[in-house]
Design a protein around this motif. Structure first.
Motif, PDB file in Angstrom:
ATOM      1  N   PRO A  78       0.831  -1.199   0.000  1.00  0.00           N
ATOM      2  CA  PRO A  78       0.000   0.000   0.000  1.00  0.00           C
ATOM      3  C   PRO A  78       0.871   1.256   0.000  1.00  0.00           C
ATOM      4  N   LEU A  79       0.412   2.283  -0.714  1.00  0.00           N
ATOM      5  CA  LEU A  79       1.179   3.526  -0.788  1.00  0.00           C
ATOM      6  C   LEU A  79       1.343   4.164   0.583  1.00  0.00           C
ATOM      7  N   SER A  80       0.386   3.905   1.474  1.00  0.00           N
ATOM      8  CA  SER A  80       0.436   4.513   2.801  1.00  0.00           C
ATOM      9  C   SER A  80       1.606   4.001   3.631  1.00  0.00           C
ATOM     10  N   GLN A  81       2.213   2.876   3.234  1.00  0.00           N
ATOM     11  CA  GLN A  81       3.341   2.322   3.974  1.00  0.00           C
ATOM     12  C   GLN A  81       4.649   2.895   3.425  1.00  0.00           C
ATOM     13  N   LEU A  82       5.015   4.065   3.908  1.00  0.00           N
ATOM     14  CA  LEU A  82       6.259   4.684   3.485  1.00  0.00           C
ATOM     15  C   LEU A  82       7.429   3.962   4.141  1.00  0.00           C
ATOM     16  N   PRO A  83       8.623   4.028   3.543  1.00  0.00           N
ATOM     17  CA  PRO A  83       9.776   3.315   4.110  1.00  0.00           C
ATOM     18  C   PRO A  83      10.011   3.651   5.577  1.00  0.00           C
ATOM     19  N   ASP A  84      10.357   2.636   6.372  1.00  0.00           N
ATOM     20  CA  ASP A  84      10.625   2.839   7.791  1.00  0.00           C
ATOM     21  C   ASP A  84      11.792   3.807   7.981  1.00  0.00           C
ATOM     22  N   GLY A  85      11.681   4.647   8.999  1.00  0.00           N
ATOM     23  CA  GLY A  85      12.755   5.580   9.308  1.00  0.00           C
ATOM     24  C   GLY A  85      12.739   6.844   8.479  1.00  0.00           C
ATOM     25  N   SER A  86      11.745   7.009   7.620  1.00  0.00           N
ATOM     26  CA  SER A  86      11.675   8.210   6.789  1.00  0.00           C
ATOM     27  C   SER A  86      11.371   9.432   7.644  1.00  0.00           C
ATOM     28  N   ARG A  87      12.148  10.482   7.456  1.00  0.00           N
ATOM     29  CA  ARG A  87      11.943  11.722   8.215  1.00  0.00           C
ATOM     30  C   ARG A  87      11.737  12.924   7.312  1.00  0.00           C
ATOM     31  N   ARG A  88      12.168  12.821   6.041  1.00  0.00           N
ATOM     32  CA  ARG A  88      12.079  13.944   5.123  1.00  0.00           C
ATOM     33  C   ARG A  88      11.469  13.481   3.803  1.00  0.00           C
ATOM     34  N   ILE A  89      10.530  14.253   3.292  1.00  0.00           N
ATOM     35  CA  ILE A  89       9.899  13.918   2.018  1.00  0.00           C
ATOM     36  C   ILE A  89       9.869  15.161   1.130  1.00  0.00           C
ATOM     37  N   ALA A  90      10.099  14.952  -0.166  1.00  0.00           N
ATOM     38  CA  ALA A  90       9.977  16.016  -1.155  1.00  0.00           C
ATOM     39  C   ALA A  90       8.845  15.647  -2.099  1.00  0.00           C
ATOM     40  N   ILE A  91       7.967  16.582  -2.357  1.00  0.00           N
ATOM     41  CA  ILE A  91       6.796  16.346  -3.197  1.00  0.00           C
ATOM     42  C   ILE A  91       6.824  17.315  -4.361  1.00  0.00           C
ATOM     43  N   PHE A  92       6.796  16.783  -5.577  1.00  0.00           N
ATOM     44  CA  PHE A  92       6.774  17.647  -6.746  1.00  0.00           C
ATOM     45  C   PHE A  92       5.339  17.847  -7.208  1.00  0.00           C
ATOM     46  N   LEU A  93       4.936  19.109  -7.334  1.00  0.00           N
ATOM     47  CA  LEU A  93       3.618  19.447  -7.854  1.00  0.00           C
ATOM     48  C   LEU A  93       3.782  19.877  -9.307  1.00  0.00           C
ATOM     49  N   GLY A  94       3.249  19.087 -10.216  1.00  0.00           N
ATOM     50  CA  GLY A  94       3.527  19.289 -11.631  1.00  0.00           C
ATOM     51  C   GLY A  94       2.622  20.240 -12.370  1.00  0.00           C
ATOM     52  N   SER A  95       1.745  20.946 -11.666  1.00  0.00           N
ATOM     53  CA  SER A  95       0.812  21.924 -12.227  1.00  0.00           C
ATOM     54  C   SER A  95      -0.425  21.240 -12.816  1.00  0.00           C
ATOM     55  N   GLY A  96      -1.522  21.998 -12.891  1.00  0.00           N
ATOM     56  CA  GLY A  96      -2.758  21.515 -13.498  1.00  0.00           C
ATOM     57  C   GLY A  96      -3.273  20.218 -12.915  1.00  0.00           C
ATOM     58  N   GLY A  97      -3.598  19.289 -13.808  1.00  0.00           N
ATOM     59  CA  GLY A  97      -4.143  18.005 -13.382  1.00  0.00           C
ATOM     60  C   GLY A  97      -3.166  17.180 -12.575  1.00  0.00           C
ATOM     61  N   HIS A  98      -1.874  17.318 -12.857  1.00  0.00           N
ATOM     62  CA  HIS A  98      -0.876  16.573 -12.082  1.00  0.00           C
ATOM     63  C   HIS A  98      -0.882  17.022 -10.624  1.00  0.00           C
ATOM     64  N   THR A  99      -0.980  18.331 -10.411  1.00  0.00           N
ATOM     65  CA  THR A  99      -1.045  18.834  -9.036  1.00  0.00           C
ATOM     66  C   THR A  99      -2.319  18.357  -8.353  1.00  0.00           C
ATOM     67  N   GLY A 100      -3.441  18.404  -9.074  1.00  0.00           N
ATOM     68  CA  GLY A 100      -4.706  17.952  -8.506  1.00  0.00           C
ATOM     69  C   GLY A 100      -4.645  16.500  -8.066  1.00  0.00           C
ATOM     70  N   GLU A 101      -4.061  15.637  -8.896  1.00  0.00           N
ATOM     71  CA  GLU A 101      -3.934  14.227  -8.536  1.00  0.00           C
ATOM     72  C   GLU A 101      -3.016  14.042  -7.330  1.00  0.00           C
ATOM     73  N   MET A 102      -1.890  14.752  -7.338  1.00  0.00           N
ATOM     74  CA  MET A 102      -0.940  14.604  -6.233  1.00  0.00           C
ATOM     75  C   MET A 102      -1.561  15.041  -4.906  1.00  0.00           C
ATOM     76  N   ILE A 103      -2.274  16.155  -4.917  1.00  0.00           N
ATOM     77  CA  ILE A 103      -2.914  16.649  -3.697  1.00  0.00           C
ATOM     78  C   ILE A 103      -3.886  15.613  -3.140  1.00  0.00           C
ATOM     79  N   LYS A 104      -4.666  14.993  -4.019  1.00  0.00           N
ATOM     80  CA  LYS A 104      -5.632  13.984  -3.577  1.00  0.00           C
ATOM     81  C   LYS A 104      -4.928  12.749  -3.013  1.00  0.00           C
ATOM     82  N   MET A 105      -3.800  12.369  -3.633  1.00  0.00           N
ATOM     83  CA  MET A 105      -3.096  11.171  -3.169  1.00  0.00           C
ATOM     84  C   MET A 105      -2.410  11.391  -1.829  1.00  0.00           C
ATOM     85  N   ILE A 106      -1.752  12.542  -1.650  1.00  0.00           N
ATOM     86  CA  ILE A 106      -1.033  12.757  -0.397  1.00  0.00           C
ATOM     87  C   ILE A 106      -1.985  13.033   0.755  1.00  0.00           C
ATOM     88  N   SER A 107      -3.249  13.367   0.437  1.00  0.00           N
ATOM     89  CA  SER A 107      -4.223  13.579   1.507  1.00  0.00           C
ATOM     90  C   SER A 107      -4.494  12.280   2.261  1.00  0.00           C
TER      91      SER A 107
END
Length: 235
Positions: free
Chosen positions: A49-78
């Protein structure tokens, strides 16, 4: 005598050049995710599952690609628990809408956890503008890669989350180069757009070899690529 000295010099030069190249190739082979199929994908058809991020993760970078890509990313990271991670939002120059959405999420969703996390916003040049020819995009991509390398040099997250479009390609390869050079251990997670049903996007095809996890949202794509993960529509 002169000929012998020239041959010795030439042989020494070839050895001195070949050794670093060989070491670099071995390092790339060792690092390249496409050469190391994760056991979990062999044994679990739909991956983790995507919700299972790697153990020990403390820093994440998220790229927002504009338009529909940003809309999809926002919904997924929610659907992810990112509030306790240090977050870097990477946004293309001129994309004020994505920047506003990132800041809205920070103020409305993660505000209660601001005290224990760091938040940064990074702006990078676009690799390819809408409608731009592929020939001209070669030059803009090179420029984006050069500028982004400097911008992201001191920001090396544990996880890089991408879903397109073209500007995410230089970002992914920058972090892969850092990994090859031993400067970071960033895990690259690419999520193909929902709009891609039967064929990967150009960005997806370029990032597939270097992605630690490559997620698609349609079974048709999952059946075509043995490194792909699939567990339904994510948005």
């Amino acid at each position: 005598m002169v000929l012998v000295n020239l041959e010795t010099y030439f042989c020494t030069l070839v050895v001195l050049i070949s050794i670093p190249i060989l070491v670099l190739l071995l390092r790339i082979i060792h690092t390249l995710p496409s050469l190391h199929l994760p056991p979990s994908i062999r044994t679990q058809p739909h991956g983790k599952p995507l919700s299972q991020l790697p153990d020990g993760s403390r820093r994440i970078a998220i790229f927002l690609g504009s338009g529909g890509h940003t809309g999809e990313m926002i919904k997924m990271i929610s659907k992810l628990s990112l509030a306790r991670l240090d977050r870097t939002w990477i946004i293309s120059n001129g994309d004020s809408s994505s920047l506003q959405q990132a800041k809205f999420i920070e103020s409305q969703v993660y505000r209660a956890h601001q005290g224990g996390t760091n938040v940064m916003y990074k702006r990078i040049p676009r690799a390819r503008n809408v409608g731009q020819s592929y020939f001209k995009s070669v030059f803009t991509t090179v420029y984006s890669f050069a500028v982004s390398s400097i911008t992201l040099l001191f920001n090396r997250p544990d996880i890089l989350l991408l879903n397109g479009p073209g500007t995410c390609v230089p970002i992914a390869y920058i972090y892969f180069v850092y990994k090859v050079l031993g400067l970071s251990s960033t895990r690259i997670i690419y999520i193909e757009s929902l709009a891609r049903v039967d064929k990967l996007s150009l960005s997806g095809r370029l990032i597939l070899p270097i992605a630690d996890r490559f997620i698609v949202q349609w079974d048709q794509l999952y059946q075509q690529y043995n490194r792909a993960e699939y567990y339904g529509i994510l948005i």
